[in-house]
Design an enzyme around this catalytic site. Structure first.
Site, PDB file in Angstrom:
ATOM      1  N   GLY A 145       0.814  -1.212   0.000  1.00  0.00           N
ATOM      2  CA  GLY A 145       0.000   0.000   0.000  1.00  0.00           C
ATOM      3  C   GLY A 145       0.848   1.262   0.000  1.00  0.00           C
ATOM      4  CG  ASN A 200      -4.354   3.888   9.739  1.00  0.00           C
ATOM      5  OD1 ASN A 200      -4.752   4.956   9.264  1.00  0.00           O
ATOM      6  ND2 ASN A 200      -3.213   3.798  10.378  1.00  0.00           N
ATOM      7  CD  GLN A 225      -6.629  -0.441   7.974  1.00  0.00           C
ATOM      8  OE1 GLN A 225      -7.393  -1.344   8.336  1.00  0.00           O
ATOM      9  NE2 GLN A 225      -5.343  -0.453   8.249  1.00  0.00           N
ATOM     10  CB  SER A 243      -1.870  -3.335   1.328  1.00  0.00           C
ATOM     11  OG  SER A 243      -0.781  -4.109   1.735  1.00  0.00           O
ATOM     12  CG  HIS A 297      -0.403  -6.950   4.847  1.00  0.00           C
ATOM     13  ND1 HIS A 297      -0.427  -6.643   6.198  1.00  0.00           N
ATOM     14  CD2 HIS A 297      -0.016  -5.821   4.223  1.00  0.00           C
ATOM     15  CE1 HIS A 297      -0.066  -5.387   6.361  1.00  0.00           C
ATOM     16  NE2 HIS A 297       0.187  -4.860   5.188  1.00  0.00           N
ATOM     17  CB  THR A 351      11.046 -10.105 -12.040  1.00  0.00           C
ATOM     18  OG1 THR A 351      12.076  -9.905 -13.005  1.00  0.00           O
ATOM     19  CG2 THR A 351      10.412 -11.470 -12.248  1.00  0.00           C
ATOM     20  CB  CYS A 366       3.375   2.230  10.202  1.00  0.00           C
ATOM     21  SG  CYS A 366       2.405   1.183   9.118  1.00  0.00           S
TER      22      CYS A 366
END
Length: 398
Positions: free
Chosen positions: A74, A154, A182, A202, A204, A240, A328
């Site tokens: 994200g 968040n 979120q 994102s 996860h 890649t 974070c």
């Protein structure tokens, strides 16, 4: 303590990867490991898998597959959306509008651009953490090139009036980006109907793997590349591809958006019971964020006269995984910028607890937290001189 069970209530920080997601990913580590840029058979399998995942993400957002670009997370998506539009549209203007409660991936990117000569307006929020579309309209100038406002916060879970905010942006012909990290799997999204030009996500956060995200870029948006190199992602994002991660992202978003309302009904019921119990059992406590316009699993409460970090350590001792705010910044002793922006005093914001419920949780988990948390708060308050003074002075209420 010798406790046996772990109660995970930090789903906004990250989620576990679901079994179906992991099962879909495994072959791409072992059998289908070809580089999608090559032309032989096993490379074509990788390319087909990426195309499938791109279609899955597009369907979940109401976008076209060729408007989806895979990234590493994200934060990368936010950086690309903001820097990319800023650099590509610099001749047209240098003004960006965001809010005071964004994730640091947005705030720090905007602060970086300020050093490069861009002007940034940080919109205020009300006491619930909501942005007023009228404030946005007032902030727009003829130099405004981008508006970036998060879909759902968040920390406090507040959902922003995205449709109205994007409508204002469209009226003034300004690009509109939303950090929806979120929101995916918690709120139904339709980028076309909502006039969203760019959207970050994102994997996860919705039971997919870490290290993979995506950026939706509406056709026609003028945007500079963030990562240069080979011609991957239709020459927009070199490197890649993380094939297994991308496959996991596609599968996870398909599962997460299959029945959003059904998911929310179950999670919200647990969250409401938890909140009701906590506010009944613990005095001098207040809910942060909007009472109704909030993510179903988000519980953010401030307890007066205690320090959030101590509370987390004591809860961890009991096997309860929680946080005081953003994952974070959990190593930081600074009070939450989000809570301060809602007008909460510094000393009260220090005593905040965020529990975010998800598919890992059960009613028994809620019972256990309701048993443990009041004891923890009570013990910490017994050690607090501020609490002793307040109770001696006749108590106080938040």
């Amino acid at each position: 303590m010798g406790h046996q069970r772990i109660i995970y209530m930090d789903h906004s920080a990250t989620t576990y990867a679901k079994k179906e997601v992991v099962d879909a990913m495994i072959p791409f580590f072992t059998q289908h490991f070809g580089n999608p840029s090559s032309i032989y058979g096993i490379a074509r399998e990788s390319k087909t898998a990426i195309d499938t995942a791109r279609a899955q993400v597009a369907k979940a957002l109401g976008a076209d597959p060729d408007e989806i670009y895979f990234t590493s997370c994200g934060s990368e998506s936010d950086n690309w959306a903001i820097k990319g539009v800023a650099y590509a549209n610099r001749k047209r203007g240098n003004h960006i509008i965001t809010t005071a409660i964004e994730h640091h991936a947005v705030l720090h990117t905007c602060q970086f651009l300020e050093k490069e000569g861009f002007a940034v307006t940080y919109l205020p929020v009300d006491r619930y953490g909501r942005v007023d579309p009228a404030d946005l309209e007032k902030a727009i100038t003829d130099k405004t090139i981008l508006i970036s406002i998060m879909y759902a916060n968040n920390e406090i879970g507040t959902i922003e009036p995205i449709r109205e905010l994007a409508e204002v942006a469209k009226k003034h012909k300004v690009y509109f980006h939303t950090d929806a990290v979120q929101a995916i799997g918690n709120v139904p999204i339709d980028v076309k109907a909502q006039n969203i030009d760019m959207l970050s996500l994102s994997a996860h956060k919705f039971y997919g793997p870490k290290g993979v995200g995506a950026l939706y870029i509406k056709k026609g948006v003028r945007i500079e590349n963030l990562i240069h190199g080979g011609g991957q992602e239709r020459k927009k994002r070199a490197g890649t591809e993380n094939i297994a991660g991308i496959v996991g992202c596609g599968k996870a978003i398909e599962l997460a958006t299959a029945d959003i309302e059904g998911h929310n009904v179950r999670i919200r019921a647990m969250r409401d019971r938890l909140l009701k119990g906590v506010l009944e059992k613990i005095t001098n406590a207040r809910l942060n964020g909007h009472p109704t316009e909030r993510l179903a699993g988000n519980f953010n409460v401030s307890f007066e006269f205690i320090e959030g970090e101590s509370m987390l350590l004591w809860l961890d001792d009991e096997g309860i995984c929680a946080s005081t705010g953003s994952a974070c910044t959990s190593g930081s002793l600074e009070p939450s910028h989000v809570l301060l922006a809602t007008g909460l005093p510094v000393e009260i914001s220090h005593g905040s607890l965020r529990l975010t419920l998800g598919d890992a949780n059960t009613e028994e988990d809620v019972d256990f937290v309701l048993e443990v948390l009041p004891k923890v708060v009570s013990r910490l308050r017994d050690m607090s001189p501020l609490y002793q003074k307040a109770t001696k002075d006749g108590g106080c209420n938040v």
